[in-house]
Design a protein around this motif. Structure first.
Motif, short mmCIF file in Angstrom:
data_model
loop_
_atom_site.label_atom_id
_atom_site.label_comp_id
_atom_site.label_asym_id
_atom_site.label_seq_id
_atom_site.Cartn_x
_atom_site.Cartn_y
_atom_site.Cartn_z
N MET A 90 1.03 -1.14 -0.23
CA MET A 90 0.14 0.07 -0.07
C MET A 90 0.61 0.80 -0.07
SD MET A 90 -3.04 1.08 2.87
CE MET A 90 -3.83 2.20 3.01
N SER A 91 0.38 2.31 -0.88
CA SER A 91 1.37 3.45 -0.88
C SER A 91 0.86 4.56 0.06
CB SER A 91 1.09 4.57 -1.59
OG SER A 91 1.26 3.19 -3.03
N PRO A 92 2.53 4.66 0.61
CA PRO A 92 1.98 6.02 1.74
C PRO A 92 0.91 7.50 1.62
CG PRO A 92 4.14 6.56 1.08
CD PRO A 92 3.54 4.64 0.10
N SER A 93 0.21 7.66 2.41
CA SER A 93 -0.31 8.57 1.61
C SER A 93 0.89 10.33 1.48
CB SER A 93 -0.55 9.39 2.94
OG SER A 93 0.23 9.71 4.34
N LEU A 94 0.05 10.84 0.35
CA LEU A 94 1.18 12.06 -0.30
C LEU A 94 1.00 13.56 -0.38
CD1 LEU A 94 1.51 10.07 -3.77
CD2 LEU A 94 3.38 10.12 -1.44
N ARG A 95 1.45 14.34 0.48
CA ARG A 95 1.09 15.99 0.01
C ARG A 95 2.35 16.43 -0.75
NH1 ARG A 95 -1.22 19.56 3.86
NH2 ARG A 95 0.11 21.99 4.01
N ILE A 96 1.21 16.78 -1.76
CA ILE A 96 2.03 17.54 -3.04
C ILE A 96 1.35 19.47 -2.94
CG2 ILE A 96 2.84 17.63 -5.26
CD1 ILE A 96 2.27 15.27 -3.91
N THR A 97 2.91 19.96 -2.61
CA THR A 97 2.85 21.21 -2.57
C THR A 97 3.23 21.71 -3.68
OG1 THR A 97 2.66 21.23 -0.22
CG2 THR A 97 3.60 23.33 -1.75
N PHE A 98 2.52 22.87 -4.74
CA PHE A 98 2.94 23.40 -5.43
C PHE A 98 4.00 24.59 -5.70
CE2 PHE A 98 -0.27 20.51 -7.37
CZ PHE A 98 0.33 20.38 -8.81
N LEU A 99 5.20 24.01 -5.92
CA LEU A 99 6.05 25.72 -5.29
C LEU A 99 6.42 26.77 -6.99
CD1 LEU A 99 9.51 22.92 -4.43
CD2 LEU A 99 7.45 24.30 -2.72
N GLY A 100 6.26 26.11 -7.86
CA GLY A 100 6.47 26.88 -8.75
C GLY A 100 5.43 26.50 -10.01
N THR A 101 4.54 26.89 -10.73
CA THR A 101 3.81 26.18 -11.62
C THR A 101 4.00 27.15 -12.88
OG1 THR A 101 2.33 27.95 -10.80
CG2 THR A 101 2.22 25.10 -10.44
N GLY A 102 5.12 28.29 -13.08
CA GLY A 102 5.43 28.60 -14.29
C GLY A 102 6.27 27.93 -15.47
N THR A 103 6.85 28.72 -16.73
CA THR A 103 7.45 28.41 -17.39
C THR A 103 9.18 28.93 -17.14
OG1 THR A 103 8.26 27.91 -20.00
CG2 THR A 103 7.51 30.26 -19.36
N SER A 104 10.31 28.93 -17.91
CA SER A 104 11.34 29.38 -17.81
C SER A 104 11.58 30.79 -17.41
CB SER A 104 12.37 27.89 -18.85
OG SER A 104 11.78 29.17 -19.82
N SER A 105 10.26 31.09 -18.24
CA SER A 105 10.85 32.73 -17.64
C SER A 105 10.13 33.40 -16.76
CB SER A 105 10.34 33.82 -18.74
OG SER A 105 8.91 33.95 -19.51
N GLY A 106 9.10 32.48 -15.97
CA GLY A 106 8.52 32.69 -14.77
C GLY A 106 7.53 33.43 -15.20
N VAL A 107 5.87 34.62 -14.26
CA VAL A 107 4.96 34.34 -14.98
C VAL A 107 5.01 36.00 -13.55
CG1 VAL A 107 3.11 34.75 -15.65
CG2 VAL A 107 3.93 32.82 -16.45
N PRO A 108 4.81 36.68 -13.43
CA PRO A 108 5.32 37.73 -15.14
C PRO A 108 6.52 37.60 -15.14
CG PRO A 108 5.75 39.26 -13.35
CD PRO A 108 4.66 37.52 -12.55
N MET A 109 6.60 37.87 -16.92
CA MET A 109 8.01 37.69 -17.23
C MET A 109 8.07 39.06 -17.40
SD MET A 109 8.39 36.67 -21.36
CE MET A 109 10.14 36.76 -22.20
N ILE A 110 9.75 39.50 -17.54
CA ILE A 110 10.47 40.67 -17.15
C ILE A 110 9.98 41.72 -18.43
CG2 ILE A 110 12.79 41.82 -17.48
CD1 ILE A 110 13.99 39.61 -15.58
N GLY A 111 9.76 42.91 -18.16
CA GLY A 111 9.12 44.27 -19.89
C GLY A 111 8.32 43.65 -20.07
N CYS A 112 7.37 42.70 -19.22
CA CYS A 112 6.22 42.58 -20.04
C CYS A 112 5.63 43.10 -19.84
CB CYS A 112 5.84 41.47 -20.40
SG CYS A 112 4.35 41.06 -21.88
N HIS A 113 4.05 43.51 -20.46
CA HIS A 113 3.43 44.76 -19.62
C HIS A 113 1.39 44.00 -20.39
CE1 HIS A 113 5.40 47.53 -18.93
NE2 HIS A 113 6.33 47.75 -19.43
N CYS A 114 1.57 42.81 -20.72
CA CYS A 114 0.44 41.88 -21.31
C CYS A 114 -0.44 41.44 -20.06
CB CYS A 114 0.65 40.61 -21.51
SG CYS A 114 1.29 39.58 -20.73
#
Length: 257
Positions: free
Chosen positions: A1-25
């Protein structure tokens, strides 16, 4: 039987992150905290162990943000900088836990770590550098404390990347193709996390539609999309389009199995 798991999303952005430097979208200027995305990583906690999948350039900020004080291991998906750059910041764990950090990666990623962090692996080590025990993994399942982890080979254009299945939880980032044999490893998961970069086709990432199609093909009851760019749209707008069993992940989201 698998142990209980707690998953925390530390980050969910792509390689440049969001907001992206210099972007005003509209996404980069959004006031919604769910549109602020650090680079993609998760913290996995079981009754016996705690580990992260990837150490992003934002690793220090991510761990301070959630108040984490215990870390037993690091798993790496692949050697791209947005997934490895924060490795040096394991040093406080070395200091307070008085032990080396267990690091698991495939041969290609280990080779790149030895280039990027040459001082860590030098014959004559400078005082205070990270203390690391390297473990080379392949597609063979392996165990950390009370949890068995099954690597899943996915393709990031032509680059092999490892996803990981941990009990009924599967985590996949930086993919745009998965071979049928590897899809079999994902089937039966109760929760799937997979990258959904944007709406338009991309050379090395699933689009939103492709990620939805993969979830439906594998009959996954609950899915969360990650590695999201500012091109996808605001969190609230995209969520309105998705089926009820598919959600966009966001920084700080906690999922328990």
């Amino acid at each position: 039987m698998s142990p209980s798991l707690r998953i925390t999303f530390l980050g969910t952005g792509t390689s440049s992150g969001v907001p992206m430097i210099g972007c005003h979208c509209p996404v980069c200027t959004s006031a919604d905290a769910k549109d602020k995305r650090l680079r993609s990583s998760v913290l996995v906690e079981t009754p016996a162990t705690t580990f992260v999948i990837d150490t992003t350039p934002d690793f220090r900020e991510q761990m301070l943000r959630i108040g984490n004080e215990k870390l037993d291991a690091v798993l790496f998906t692949h050697p791209h900088k947005d997934h490895t750059a924060g490795l040096d910041d394991i040093r406080p764990y070395n200091f307070f836990q008085q032990k080396a950090m267990e690091v698991y990666a495939n041969a290609m990623t280990i080779n790149q770590l030895k280039v990027e962090f040459a001082y860590v692996f030098a014959e004559h080590k400078y005082p205070g550098i990270p203390d690391i025990n390297l473990h080379e993994i392949d597609l063979t399942p392996f165990t950390i404390a009370d949890v068995t982890i099954t690597p899943i080979l996915v393709w990031h254009h032509k680059l092999p990347v490892y996803g990981f299945r941990i009990g009924d939880f599967t985590y996949i980032t930086d993919a745009n193709r998965i071979d049928d044999a590897e899809k079999e490893k994902i089937k039966g998961s109760s929760v799937l996390v997979v990258n959904a970069l944007r709406r338009e086709q991309h050379i090395s990432h699933f689009t939103l539609d492709e990620a939805v199609a993969l979830t439906e093909e594998l009959h996954i009851p609950k899915a969360y999309f990650t590695h999201i760019s500012h091109q996808l749209g605001t969190h609230v707008a995209v969520e309105e389009e998705l089926p009820a069993h598919i959600r966009l992940a966001y920084d700080g989201l906690v999922v328990e199995l």
